[in-house]
Design an enzyme around this catalytic site. Structure first.
Site, PDB file in Angstrom:
ATOM      1  N   LYS A 256     -14.529 -19.321   0.433  1.00  0.00           N
ATOM      2  CA  LYS A 256     -15.901 -19.838   0.604  1.00  0.00           C
ATOM      3  C   LYS A 256     -16.177 -21.015  -0.341  1.00  0.00           C
ATOM      4  O   LYS A 256     -16.670 -22.056   0.079  1.00  0.00           O
ATOM      5  CB  LYS A 256     -16.938 -18.724   0.346  1.00  0.00           C
ATOM      6  CG  LYS A 256     -16.810 -17.526   1.278  1.00  0.00           C
ATOM      7  CD  LYS A 256     -17.909 -16.507   1.047  1.00  0.00           C
ATOM      8  CE  LYS A 256     -17.881 -15.799  -0.298  1.00  0.00           C
ATOM      9  NZ  LYS A 256     -16.699 -14.913  -0.513  1.00  0.00           N
TER      10      LYS A 256
ATOM     11  N   ARG B 281      -5.886 -16.051  -9.284  1.00  0.00           N
ATOM     12  CA  ARG B 281      -6.986 -16.756  -9.936  1.00  0.00           C
ATOM     13  C   ARG B 281      -7.365 -16.072 -11.251  1.00  0.00           C
ATOM     14  O   ARG B 281      -7.691 -16.725 -12.232  1.00  0.00           O
ATOM     15  CB  ARG B 281      -8.210 -16.850  -9.011  1.00  0.00           C
ATOM     16  CG  ARG B 281      -9.294 -17.740  -9.621  1.00  0.00           C
ATOM     17  CD  ARG B 281     -10.488 -17.906  -8.728  1.00  0.00           C
ATOM     18  NE  ARG B 281     -11.138 -16.636  -8.514  1.00  0.00           N
ATOM     19  CZ  ARG B 281     -12.109 -16.445  -7.631  1.00  0.00           C
ATOM     20  NH1 ARG B 281     -12.517 -17.449  -6.869  1.00  0.00           N
ATOM     21  NH2 ARG B 281     -12.665 -15.274  -7.490  1.00  0.00           N
TER      22      ARG B 281
ATOM     23  N   ARG C 155     -11.624 -15.267 -14.390  1.00  0.00           N
ATOM     24  CA  ARG C 155     -12.921 -14.741 -13.953  1.00  0.00           C
ATOM     25  C   ARG C 155     -12.922 -13.232 -14.159  1.00  0.00           C
ATOM     26  O   ARG C 155     -11.989 -12.535 -13.733  1.00  0.00           O
ATOM     27  CB  ARG C 155     -13.159 -15.100 -12.468  1.00  0.00           C
ATOM     28  CG  ARG C 155     -14.621 -15.427 -12.197  1.00  0.00           C
ATOM     29  CD  ARG C 155     -14.823 -15.897 -10.786  1.00  0.00           C
ATOM     30  NE  ARG C 155     -15.315 -14.828  -9.942  1.00  0.00           N
ATOM     31  CZ  ARG C 155     -15.701 -15.005  -8.694  1.00  0.00           C
ATOM     32  NH1 ARG C 155     -15.654 -16.196  -8.141  1.00  0.00           N
ATOM     33  NH2 ARG C 155     -16.144 -13.983  -7.996  1.00  0.00           N
TER      34      ARG C 155
ATOM     35  N   ARG D 181     -25.553 -11.351   1.913  1.00  0.00           N
ATOM     36  CA  ARG D 181     -24.513 -10.326   1.819  1.00  0.00           C
ATOM     37  C   ARG D 181     -24.981  -8.990   2.376  1.00  0.00           C
ATOM     38  O   ARG D 181     -24.210  -8.021   2.374  1.00  0.00           O
ATOM     39  CB  ARG D 181     -24.157 -10.111   0.344  1.00  0.00           C
ATOM     40  CG  ARG D 181     -23.082 -11.026  -0.169  1.00  0.00           C
ATOM     41  CD  ARG D 181     -22.972 -10.772  -1.662  1.00  0.00           C
ATOM     42  NE  ARG D 181     -21.619 -10.754  -2.103  1.00  0.00           N
ATOM     43  CZ  ARG D 181     -20.978 -11.841  -2.563  1.00  0.00           C
ATOM     44  NH1 ARG D 181     -21.557 -13.003  -2.601  1.00  0.00           N
ATOM     45  NH2 ARG D 181     -19.741 -11.740  -2.961  1.00  0.00           N
TER      46      ARG D 181
ATOM     47  N   ARG E 292     -14.909  -4.646  -4.904  1.00  0.00           N
ATOM     48  CA  ARG E 292     -15.584  -5.744  -4.190  1.00  0.00           C
ATOM     49  C   ARG E 292     -15.233  -5.700  -2.705  1.00  0.00           C
ATOM     50  O   ARG E 292     -16.088  -5.964  -1.846  1.00  0.00           O
ATOM     51  CB  ARG E 292     -15.177  -7.097  -4.791  1.00  0.00           C
ATOM     52  CG  ARG E 292     -15.816  -7.361  -6.148  1.00  0.00           C
ATOM     53  CD  ARG E 292     -15.017  -8.358  -6.972  1.00  0.00           C
ATOM     54  NE  ARG E 292     -15.025  -9.707  -6.435  1.00  0.00           N
ATOM     55  CZ  ARG E 292     -14.169 -10.658  -6.826  1.00  0.00           C
ATOM     56  NH1 ARG E 292     -13.234 -10.400  -7.721  1.00  0.00           N
ATOM     57  NH2 ARG E 292     -14.255 -11.861  -6.299  1.00  0.00           N
TER      58      ARG E 292
HETATM   59  P1  AP5 Z   1     -12.426 -19.187  -3.320  1.00  0.00           P
HETATM   60  O1  AP5 Z   1     -12.658 -20.444  -2.592  1.00  0.00           O
HETATM   61  O2  AP5 Z   1     -12.900 -19.074  -4.706  1.00  0.00           O
HETATM   62  O3  AP5 Z   1     -12.938 -17.938  -2.460  1.00  0.00           O
HETATM   63  P2  AP5 Z   1     -14.370 -17.278  -2.400  1.00  0.00           P
HETATM   64  O4  AP5 Z   1     -14.531 -16.747  -1.028  1.00  0.00           O
HETATM   65  O5  AP5 Z   1     -15.398 -18.227  -2.918  1.00  0.00           O
HETATM   66  O6  AP5 Z   1     -14.127 -16.077  -3.409  1.00  0.00           O
HETATM   67  P3  AP5 Z   1     -15.071 -15.453  -4.515  1.00  0.00           P
HETATM   68  O7  AP5 Z   1     -14.194 -14.614  -5.388  1.00  0.00           O
HETATM   69  O8  AP5 Z   1     -15.910 -16.491  -5.166  1.00  0.00           O
HETATM   70  O9  AP5 Z   1     -15.954 -14.538  -3.613  1.00  0.00           O
HETATM   71  P4  AP5 Z   1     -16.946 -13.412  -3.966  1.00  0.00           P
HETATM   72  O10 AP5 Z   1     -17.740 -13.314  -2.753  1.00  0.00           O
HETATM   73  O11 AP5 Z   1     -16.273 -12.185  -4.441  1.00  0.00           O
HETATM   74  O12 AP5 Z   1     -17.677 -13.960  -5.284  1.00  0.00           O
HETATM   75  P5  AP5 Z   1     -19.112 -14.540  -5.556  1.00  0.00           P
HETATM   76  O13 AP5 Z   1     -18.969 -15.500  -6.674  1.00  0.00           O
HETATM   77  O14 AP5 Z   1     -19.765 -14.984  -4.319  1.00  0.00           O
HETATM   78  O15 AP5 Z   1     -10.852 -18.906  -3.258  1.00  0.00           O
HETATM   79  C1  AP5 Z   1     -10.284 -17.813  -3.966  1.00  0.00           C
HETATM   80  C2  AP5 Z   1      -8.924 -18.242  -4.523  1.00  0.00           C
HETATM   81  O16 AP5 Z   1      -8.038 -18.480  -3.437  1.00  0.00           O
HETATM   82  C3  AP5 Z   1      -8.971 -19.550  -5.327  1.00  0.00           C
HETATM   83  O17 AP5 Z   1      -8.101 -19.455  -6.405  1.00  0.00           O
HETATM   84  C4  AP5 Z   1      -8.524 -20.603  -4.310  1.00  0.00           C
HETATM   85  O18 AP5 Z   1      -7.900 -21.694  -4.931  1.00  0.00           O
HETATM   86  C5  AP5 Z   1      -7.580 -19.829  -3.426  1.00  0.00           C
HETATM   87  N1  AP5 Z   1      -7.557 -20.271  -2.022  1.00  0.00           N
HETATM   88  C6  AP5 Z   1      -8.622 -20.688  -1.264  1.00  0.00           C
HETATM   89  N2  AP5 Z   1      -8.236 -20.986  -0.015  1.00  0.00           N
HETATM   90  C7  AP5 Z   1      -6.892 -20.757   0.040  1.00  0.00           C
HETATM   91  C8  AP5 Z   1      -5.914 -20.880   1.080  1.00  0.00           C
HETATM   92  N3  AP5 Z   1      -6.240 -21.314   2.313  1.00  0.00           N
HETATM   93  N4  AP5 Z   1      -4.645 -20.543   0.800  1.00  0.00           N
HETATM   94  C9  AP5 Z   1      -4.304 -20.093  -0.455  1.00  0.00           C
HETATM   95  N5  AP5 Z   1      -5.176 -19.970  -1.482  1.00  0.00           N
HETATM   96  C10 AP5 Z   1      -6.459 -20.291  -1.233  1.00  0.00           C
HETATM   97  O19 AP5 Z   1     -19.896 -13.254  -6.074  1.00  0.00           O
HETATM   98  C11 AP5 Z   1     -19.517 -12.612  -7.284  1.00  0.00           C
HETATM   99  C12 AP5 Z   1     -20.408 -11.404  -7.524  1.00  0.00           C
HETATM  100  O20 AP5 Z   1     -21.768 -11.824  -7.696  1.00  0.00           O
HETATM  101  C13 AP5 Z   1     -20.465 -10.379  -6.379  1.00  0.00           C
HETATM  102  O21 AP5 Z   1     -19.417  -9.448  -6.460  1.00  0.00           O
HETATM  103  C14 AP5 Z   1     -21.834  -9.731  -6.637  1.00  0.00           C
HETATM  104  O22 AP5 Z   1     -21.773  -8.805  -7.673  1.00  0.00           O
HETATM  105  C15 AP5 Z   1     -22.680 -10.904  -7.101  1.00  0.00           C
HETATM  106  N6  AP5 Z   1     -23.370 -11.574  -5.983  1.00  0.00           N
HETATM  107  C16 AP5 Z   1     -23.163 -12.869  -5.548  1.00  0.00           C
HETATM  108  N7  AP5 Z   1     -23.942 -13.149  -4.496  1.00  0.00           N
HETATM  109  C17 AP5 Z   1     -24.678 -12.042  -4.243  1.00  0.00           C
HETATM  110  C18 AP5 Z   1     -25.642 -11.693  -3.259  1.00  0.00           C
HETATM  111  N8  AP5 Z   1     -26.005 -12.567  -2.301  1.00  0.00           N
HETATM  112  N9  AP5 Z   1     -26.173 -10.438  -3.287  1.00  0.00           N
HETATM  113  C19 AP5 Z   1     -25.804  -9.550  -4.243  1.00  0.00           C
HETATM  114  N10 AP5 Z   1     -24.896  -9.805  -5.192  1.00  0.00           N
HETATM  115  C20 AP5 Z   1     -24.322 -11.033  -5.192  1.00  0.00           C
HETATM  116 MG    MG Z   2     -16.803 -18.198  -4.509  1.00  0.00          MG
END
Ligand code: AP5
Ligand code: MG
Length: 190
Positions: free
Chosen positions: A14, A128, A134, A89, A145
């Protein structure tokens, strides 16, 4: 105005693809995860609450998350629209987002689902975790998660299908190919 929801499991790409979408379409990027990590880094009260929840792989309560999102949206003054990364979410968050946009005479243009198998998600996030440190990128928290995603977030696919906004993208493979597929999906809905 273009309002894109980028959707998918933890590690589905994402954040990575959001950067490219922002560059091509001139959108504002709201990543709720980034917002929360910013609060943690700044040591605010909200950050302390968020840290306890994020470290357990759980979701921040809807009411709090919706009010954070609303204030972020209100703070935007320019741009061609917004890419929502990590929000909604839950069904309650999707309903709140629709209401917020409707109040502004807008709607979600497209919901882009990045589909990636779980073994690949685990591989990406563990890598990562080693590189960037992280705090929630450790095996135990990643597993939690993924459970939370499957139970609470994944039902949004059906919700957005019913709303006529769902676009499926195979999120496994080359970054460029995935981005081309996303851009084609967005362009078909503009
Ligand atoms: P990346 O692009 O970072 O993927 P992502 O989908 O953004 O992953 P996140 O870990 O950020 O998702 P998340 O939903 O768990 O975390 P968030 O910060 O939203 O890519 C991941 C890795 O893969 C990178 O190293 C990248 O380089 C690599 N990669 C990408 N594409 C690739 C490809 N095609 N091939 C190979 N490698 C690739 O949320 C964190 C926490 O915050 C949640 O757990 C929750 O506690 C809280 N939170 C956030 N939003 C909410 C909400 N709306 N409601 C409630 N709690 C929330
Ligand atoms: Mg992200």
């Amino acid at each position: 105005m273009l309002n894109i929801v980028i959707f998918g499991a933890p590690g589905s790409g994402k954040g990575t693809q959001s950067e490219r979408i922002v560059a091509k379409y001139g959108l504002n990027h709201i990543s709720t995860g980034e917002v929360l990590r910013g609060e943690i880094a700044a040591g605010t009260e909200l950050g302390e609450t968020a840290k306890r929840i994020i470290d357990k792989g759980q979701l921040i309560p809807d009411e709090l998350m919706i009010s954070i999102l609303a204030s972020k949206l209100d703070s935007l003054t320019s741009g061609n629209g917004v890419i929502f990364d990590g929000f909604p979410r839950t069904i309650a968050q999707a309903e709140a987002l629709k209401a917020m946009l409707n109040e502004r005479g807008q709607d979600v243009t497209a919901m882009i689902e990045l589909d990636v198998p779980e073994d690949e998600l685990m591989k990406r996030l563990l890598l990562r975790g080693q590189l960037s440190g992280r705090a929630d990128d450790n095996e135990e928290t990643i597993k939690k998660r993924l459970v939370v995603y499957n139970e609470q977030t994944s039902p949004l696919k059906e919700w957005y299908k019913n709303d006529g906004k769902h676009c499926y993208i195979n999120g496994l493979g080359e970054l460029d190919r995935i981005f081309d597929d996303i851009a084609a999906a967005i362009d078909s809905r503009m």
